[in-house]
Write a protein that holds these residues in place. Structure first.
Motif: not given
Ligand SMILES: Cc1cc2nc3c(=O)[nH]c(=O)nc-3n(C[C@H](O)[C@H](O)[C@H](O)COP(=O)(O)OP(=O)(O)OC[C@H]3O[C@@H](n4cnc5c(N)ncnc54)[C@H](O)[C@@H]3O)c2cc1C
Length: 265
Positions: A89-90, A92, A108, A110, A116, A261
């Motif tokens: 996963r990506n 920051t 996050v 979610h 992730g 997305r």
């Protein structure tokens, strides 16, 4: 435990192992995971939206397997047997302290709970993760008079770091979409940064048009703009279209990236 704090070696950018040393809930839906790793002093840091490719073991009882090098790392992952292939996963890099070999990533939590988000929600001291340094994109041109920073929760780590990096006399309009007031963070912003938190309320993440509606009503300062737009893909695309098509911002002065997305909009 003593840590040898030597001058940071040149970045080598290979997938590296790290371990969780702490976790802290910043808001009900954002968790900061602090990692340490013996090679993190070579991770490198190019800017406030520096990307870490994150590798997670496919199951809790499987040892984390990493590609050997940054060269063709994705084909190497795909070639691994299903049972050991890591989930990628990506994220920051919210903070990197090479000297202490420490990194913060803000995840996050979610509602749809992918690997992730689920990993971060249950992360405990000692848990392993892999990280690969993959550079930064935020690059305001030298003639920029003011910045427009737009994102949702997934872009909050990058935008918070960008805001912190602005000069004391810097000017910015910041639009941040979050669920509600409990998702807001204190950002260390210069006085010339106007931060607006936009609450999508009961609307599902990725399904609100509050960013675009607010942007349409926003009066821009005069001068050359630079825009950094990140978050849910459809939101980012609509914002970029508005900036370039209706506000006349030059394409090359708009950085935009779909960070995730929404399933169906
Ligand atoms: C350059 C870059 C930097 C990023 N930085 C960060 C960061 O610092 N922190 C961070 O939390 N995310 C960040 N992201 C976004 C993150 O990679 C995605 O949200 C990712 O999909 C999360 O993986 P997952 O395994 O939790 O969910 P996935 O397995 O990818 O998705 C599972 C389901 O969850 C939904 N979903 C995914 N993300 C969200 C979300 N945020 N809100 C609601 N539903 C969601 C998907 O639509 C899907 O239905 C970044 C992405 C990029 C490209």
């Amino acid at each position: 435990m003593t840590i040898d704090i030597a001058p940071s070696p040149a970045p080598v950018r290979h997938p590296m192992l790290a371990q969780v040393v702490a976790t802290r809930k910043l808001t009900p839906r954002l968790i900061r995971v602090t990692l340490t790793g013996s090679a993190l002093d070579t991770f490198g840091y190019d800017g406030p939206d520096h990307l870490a490719r994150v590798f997670l073991a496919p199951r809790a009882d499987v040892e984390l397997c990493l590609p050997a090098s940054a060269e063709r790392w994705w084909p190497a992952v795909q070639a691994m047997p299903d049972e050991v292939r890591p989930i990628v996963r990506n994220y920051t890099v919210r903070r990197l302290d090479g000297g202490r070999r420490e990194m913060d990533i803000d995840f996050v939590l979610h509602a749809e709970a992918g690997p992730g988000s689920s990993w971060a929600a249950t992360a405990a001291v000692g848990d392993q993760i892999g990280v690969l340094s993959d550079g930064a994109e935020y690059a305001p041109p030298a003639d920029t008079d003011w910045q427009l920073l737009i994102g949702d929760e997934t872009a909050l780590p990058a935008i918070a770091a960008i805001v912190e990096s602005l000069p004391a006399d810097g000017h910015a309009l910041v639009l941040l979409e979050v669920g509600d007031a409990t998702d807001e963070l204190d950002l260390a912003a210069p006085s010339g940064a106007r931060i607006t938190w936009l609450h999508r309320g009961a609307t599902r993440a990725g399904h609100s048009d509050i960013v675009l509606r607010t942007l349409r009503e926003t009066v821009f300062p005069v001068g050359a703009a630079y825009a950094f737009v990140a978050g849910e893909s459809a939101m980012v695309t609509s914002v970029r279209r508005h900036l370039v098509g209706e506000r006349g911002v030059a394409k090359q002065r708009v950085y935009f990236c779909g960070y995730w997305r929404a399933a169906a909009r």
